[in-house]
Design an enzyme around this catalytic site. Sequence first.
Site, PDB file in Angstrom:
ATOM      1  CE  LYS A  71      -2.459   0.286   3.674  1.00  0.00           C
ATOM      2  NZ  LYS A  71      -1.575   1.144   4.502  1.00  0.00           N
ATOM      3  CB  THR A  73       5.157   0.094  -2.550  1.00  0.00           C
ATOM      4  OG1 THR A  73       5.974  -0.425  -1.492  1.00  0.00           O
ATOM      5  CG2 THR A  73       5.933   0.083  -3.849  1.00  0.00           C
ATOM      6  NE  ARG A  94      -0.192   5.113   8.984  1.00  0.00           N
ATOM      7  CZ  ARG A  94      -0.320   3.843   9.379  1.00  0.00           C
ATOM      8  NH1 ARG A  94      -0.653   3.565  10.627  1.00  0.00           N
ATOM      9  NH2 ARG A  94      -0.099   2.856   8.544  1.00  0.00           N
ATOM     10  CE  LYS A 105       4.219  -2.307   7.616  1.00  0.00           C
ATOM     11  NZ  LYS A 105       3.278  -1.222   7.939  1.00  0.00           N
ATOM     12  CB  ALA A 273      -4.984   1.353  11.099  1.00  0.00           C
ATOM     13  CG  PHE A 301      -3.075  -2.564   9.387  1.00  0.00           C
ATOM     14  CD1 PHE A 301      -2.008  -3.334   8.958  1.00  0.00           C
ATOM     15  CD2 PHE A 301      -3.021  -2.044  10.671  1.00  0.00           C
ATOM     16  CE1 PHE A 301      -0.924  -3.604   9.796  1.00  0.00           C
ATOM     17  CE2 PHE A 301      -1.951  -2.306  11.513  1.00  0.00           C
ATOM     18  CZ  PHE A 301      -0.905  -3.090  11.068  1.00  0.00           C
ATOM     19  CG  PHE A 381       3.980  -9.747  -6.933  1.00  0.00           C
ATOM     20  CD1 PHE A 381       5.021 -10.117  -6.098  1.00  0.00           C
ATOM     21  CD2 PHE A 381       3.025  -8.867  -6.438  1.00  0.00           C
ATOM     22  CE1 PHE A 381       5.119  -9.615  -4.805  1.00  0.00           C
ATOM     23  CE2 PHE A 381       3.106  -8.361  -5.147  1.00  0.00           C
ATOM     24  CZ  PHE A 381       4.150  -8.734  -4.329  1.00  0.00           C
ATOM     25  CD1 TRP A 409       8.904  -3.055  -4.320  1.00  0.00           C
ATOM     26  CD2 TRP A 409       9.957  -3.992  -6.052  1.00  0.00           C
ATOM     27  NE1 TRP A 409      10.031  -3.689  -3.836  1.00  0.00           N
ATOM     28  CE2 TRP A 409      10.695  -4.275  -4.875  1.00  0.00           C
ATOM     29  CE3 TRP A 409      10.434  -4.485  -7.265  1.00  0.00           C
ATOM     30  CZ2 TRP A 409      11.871  -5.019  -4.883  1.00  0.00           C
ATOM     31  CZ3 TRP A 409      11.612  -5.222  -7.282  1.00  0.00           C
ATOM     32  CH2 TRP A 409      12.316  -5.491  -6.100  1.00  0.00           C
TER      33      TRP A 409
END
Length: 556
Positions: A71, A73, A94, A105, A273, A301, A381, A409
């Site tokens: 998200k 990215t 954030r 993470k 969140a 999230f 991907f 990405w």
Amino acid sequence: MLTDIEIAQQAEMEPIKNVAAKLGMSEDDIEMYGKYKAKISDEYMQSVKNNENGKLILVTAINPTPAGEGKTTVTVGLGQAMCKLGKKAVIALREPSLGPCFGIKGGAAGGGYAQVVPMEDLNLHFTGDFHAITSANNLLAAVMDNHMHQGNTLRIDPKRIVFKRCLDMNDRVLRNIIVGMGKKGDGVMRQDGFVITVASEIMAILCLATDIRDLQERLSRIIVAYNVDNEPVTAGELKCVGAMTALLKDAIKPNLIQTLEHTPALVHGGPFANIAHGCNSVRATQTALKIADYVITEAGFGADLGAEKFFDIKCRMTGLKPDAVVLVATVRALKYNGGVAKADLGEENLEALEKGIVNLEKHIENLQLYGVPVVVTLNRFVSDTDAELAFVREFCEKRGCDFALANVWEKGGEGGIELANAVLNTLETKESHFKVLYEDNLSIKEKIETIAKKIYGADGVTYSAEADRAIAKIEEMGFANMPVCMAKNQYSLSDDAKKLGRPTGFTVNIREVYVSAGAGFVVAITGAIMTMPGLPKVPAAERIFVDDEGVTHGLF
């Protein structure tokens, strides 16, 4: 293949004063934190407050999975793509917490060629905002304990203290502790505990305050405890709000950094969140809207948590009205929701995709409840097949959503051009009719049940005896009109993290409820959610080291 941190370390950053200049800021309008970081001055924010707002685009996602969604990215890549198209765009994010950085993470600066930099600074101490919040939080706790030790004229009941200390680290052993042990001069012995800094009410207050005055007023309303007559005791009564504000006076100013492609990024505040309200600061978002034509922000999230709180808490309190929502998913995550093991996600599986896409479907339906146009994007991907991509595209378009692939990405802004054009098309052709999910005048239970039934898909809600008593007390104190901040696991629409896809036939259990009177919302804790997370069996911290040249490795 380069890692995220290697890509970030090889980037040629522009001096932050040059990034600021793109937005019309002079060096006098920013406060430098080294060469590549700055805070935006109060004077500058005041000078642009009457500017017309740009378009506000929220990026959210399906429920996170081990397969990854990307998200942040996509948020960064979309901002870079907007700038490649000649648009004046700003990203509003954030700040990362040290807890996930050293936990499971890792960092939270985007990924690949869609990152904000300087990456190590952002993921570690940055400009010290989280340290300031931690200090202000713990000052209040220290003053409260000192007050009890020095005579307790406010008649605080040691068994009714609700304000906890905080630390920006995953540390499960601090969830429940005993303080004041030792000699008589060591304070009143009582049970205490810590929350992670991103769950502190002061984090929420900093992110919702519009200026220093508002910050002080909110801090003064924090309920720290109840006295022997069961009446609330506030931070204002403890007379330390001025000192707390002094610790936060710089932290309340938004931070300005850049992406790998020098797109301006305002990165400020960082409530989780799943245990807090999950949005960057109001000041950063509002400032971005005054200095850019397009503001791309995100909420933490999945849309069941971050987007719901962005709409029902942040927008409700500030009058912000999003113009479009980007909903991020991956083929891999959808197949994972369809029952495919992580090791097998690279293989084409249309049957599992059809089974798992119900998670995406529910999030689309939820977002449409708010009257905001939705663009679905697949973070692509290399293992995704044409058949899988076509299936998802058709699925989304049948539900009235624009659709685009994102390859940010690998390709940065260039890989987000299709998505940027889809968002621009949506903004030009579809009007936002934003509305909140529930009205202020509903009872606390009605608000909780509205979220549980309409957003999560629950059949109903159950409450512990403790939660029932807390709700009655909160409504008696006059806080029933506040919005509700649900603390729920991020992995499932339900309060059971193992129920993937689109679960049905479940109830949500509320085990604890408390009011964050300064932040302005009521927190309802569901299931087994913790406000102080723990580290995993193999923490990310084990992979991080600094070489002889002072270069950090392993931070991703």
